[in-house]
Write a protein that holds these residues in place. Structure first.
Motif, short mmCIF file in Angstrom:
data_model
loop_
_atom_site.label_atom_id
_atom_site.label_comp_id
_atom_site.label_asym_id
_atom_site.label_seq_id
_atom_site.Cartn_x
_atom_site.Cartn_y
_atom_site.Cartn_z
N GLU A 20 0.83 -1.21 0.00
CA GLU A 20 0.00 0.00 0.00
C GLU A 20 0.87 1.26 0.00
O GLU A 20 2.04 1.23 0.36
N GLU A 21 0.27 2.38 -0.38
CA GLU A 21 0.97 3.66 -0.34
C GLU A 21 1.22 4.07 1.11
O GLU A 21 0.38 3.86 1.98
N TRP A 22 2.38 4.66 1.35
CA TRP A 22 2.69 5.14 2.69
C TRP A 22 1.79 6.33 3.02
O TRP A 22 1.24 6.98 2.14
N LYS A 23 1.67 6.61 4.33
CA LYS A 23 0.72 7.64 4.77
C LYS A 23 1.38 8.84 5.44
O LYS A 23 0.90 9.96 5.32
N TYR A 24 2.51 8.61 6.16
CA TYR A 24 3.13 9.71 6.90
C TYR A 24 4.64 9.75 6.65
O TYR A 24 5.28 8.72 6.48
N PRO A 74 1.19 14.28 6.97
CA PRO A 74 0.55 13.31 6.10
C PRO A 74 1.17 13.35 4.70
O PRO A 74 1.81 14.34 4.32
N ARG A 75 0.93 12.30 3.94
CA ARG A 75 1.57 12.12 2.64
C ARG A 75 1.45 13.34 1.72
O ARG A 75 2.42 13.76 1.11
N ASN A 76 0.28 13.94 1.61
CA ASN A 76 0.05 14.97 0.61
C ASN A 76 -0.03 16.39 1.19
O ASN A 76 -0.54 17.30 0.53
N TRP A 233 3.29 3.76 7.43
CA TRP A 233 2.01 3.37 6.85
C TRP A 233 0.90 3.47 7.90
O TRP A 233 1.18 3.56 9.10
N ASP A 234 -0.32 3.44 7.44
CA ASP A 234 -1.45 3.53 8.36
C ASP A 234 -1.53 2.27 9.21
O ASP A 234 -1.05 1.20 8.82
#
Length: 246
Positions: A20-24, A74-76, A233-234
């Motif tokens: 999965e895409e990382w989150k932080y 956070p990622r974005n 990751w979350d």
């Protein structure tokens, strides 16, 4: 180092990174590690029964890690320094769960109240506020509510170029497990191997009454690191099994 570069350095990991895409993103900088060797039976009461205590040479370990959290975001989104930058102290031990080795926090303190509230809400980790002061080669923390106090003065030595034995075992951890009333949360993280240096402790006062039988006398081992950039990751939740008395 760019995030894309960090994600490409994986040979040191004990298992593959999540798909999965990382989150932080976050940075754990200017870190002091103090390590105590403890008896597993003394530690057991502090660790949820769902988690197995990880051992090195049949001994459990507890570490006090004092560092400066920076640029957590956070990622974005970009970091917001009034929240994303703060001093932190965690007291951690080493556990196994789901065929993974990781850490479990006995305590987490942050030096900014709003950062603790945000982190506690988003992560469900048990952050609490303590008054902290940091200068070059000096760290001080006081929490009057719990009667906790930490004061360390130190000199940084040379780099440990090849980490082996406990130097490696105590620092290279890529999962965190933490309980809530209903679940065990698992967090996956990634970073390059910790750059680790020797450290000379010229003053060490570690006073945590709740953990007095674990943090006895001087630490058995200590490290310093300038820090690492961390991808997280979350959390993944596993429901806890209800236990009833007999």
């Amino acid at each position: 180092m760019k995030i894309k570069e960090i994600l490409q350095i994986t040979n040191h990991r004990p298992w593959k990174m999540p798909a999965e895409e990382w989150k932080y993103y976050q940075e754990w900088n200017d870190a002091v590690f103090l390590h105590w060797q403890v008896e597993p039976a003394e530690l057991r009461e502090f660790v949820p029964p769902e988690l197995e205590i990880d051992l090195y040479d049949d001994k459990a370990w507890v570490s006090v890690v004092a560092f400066t959290m920076q640029k957590i975001r956070p990622r974005n989104l970009p970091p917001f320094p009034p929240v994303s930058d703060f001093h932190e102290i965690n007291i951690r031990t080493y556990v196994k769960n789901n065929n993974k080795t990781g850490v479990y926090f006995l305590s987490i303190e942050g030096g900014t109240g709003i950062s603790c509230r945000v982190a506690r809400t988003l992560s469900e980790l048990p952050y609490r506020y303590s008054r902290m002061k940091r200068q070059e080669c000096y760290y001080n923390s006081v929490n009057h509510k719990f009667g906790d106090r930490l004061e360390i003065l130190y000199n940084i030595g040379g780099e440990i170029s090849h980490k082996t034995g406990p130097d490696h075992w105590l620092t290279e951890r890529y999962a965190l497990f933490q309980e809530t009333p209903t679940a065990i949360n698992e967090f996956e993280i990634h970073h390059i191997p910790w750059p680790v240096y020797t450290i000379e402790l010229t003053k060490t006062e570690v006073h945590y009454p709740r953990f007095s039988k674990l943090l006895k006398d001087a630490p058995h081992l200590a490290h310093y690191s300038p820090g690492v950039q961390v991808i997280a990751w979350d959390k993944i939740k596993t429901r806890r099994i209800a236990r009833t008395g007999i």
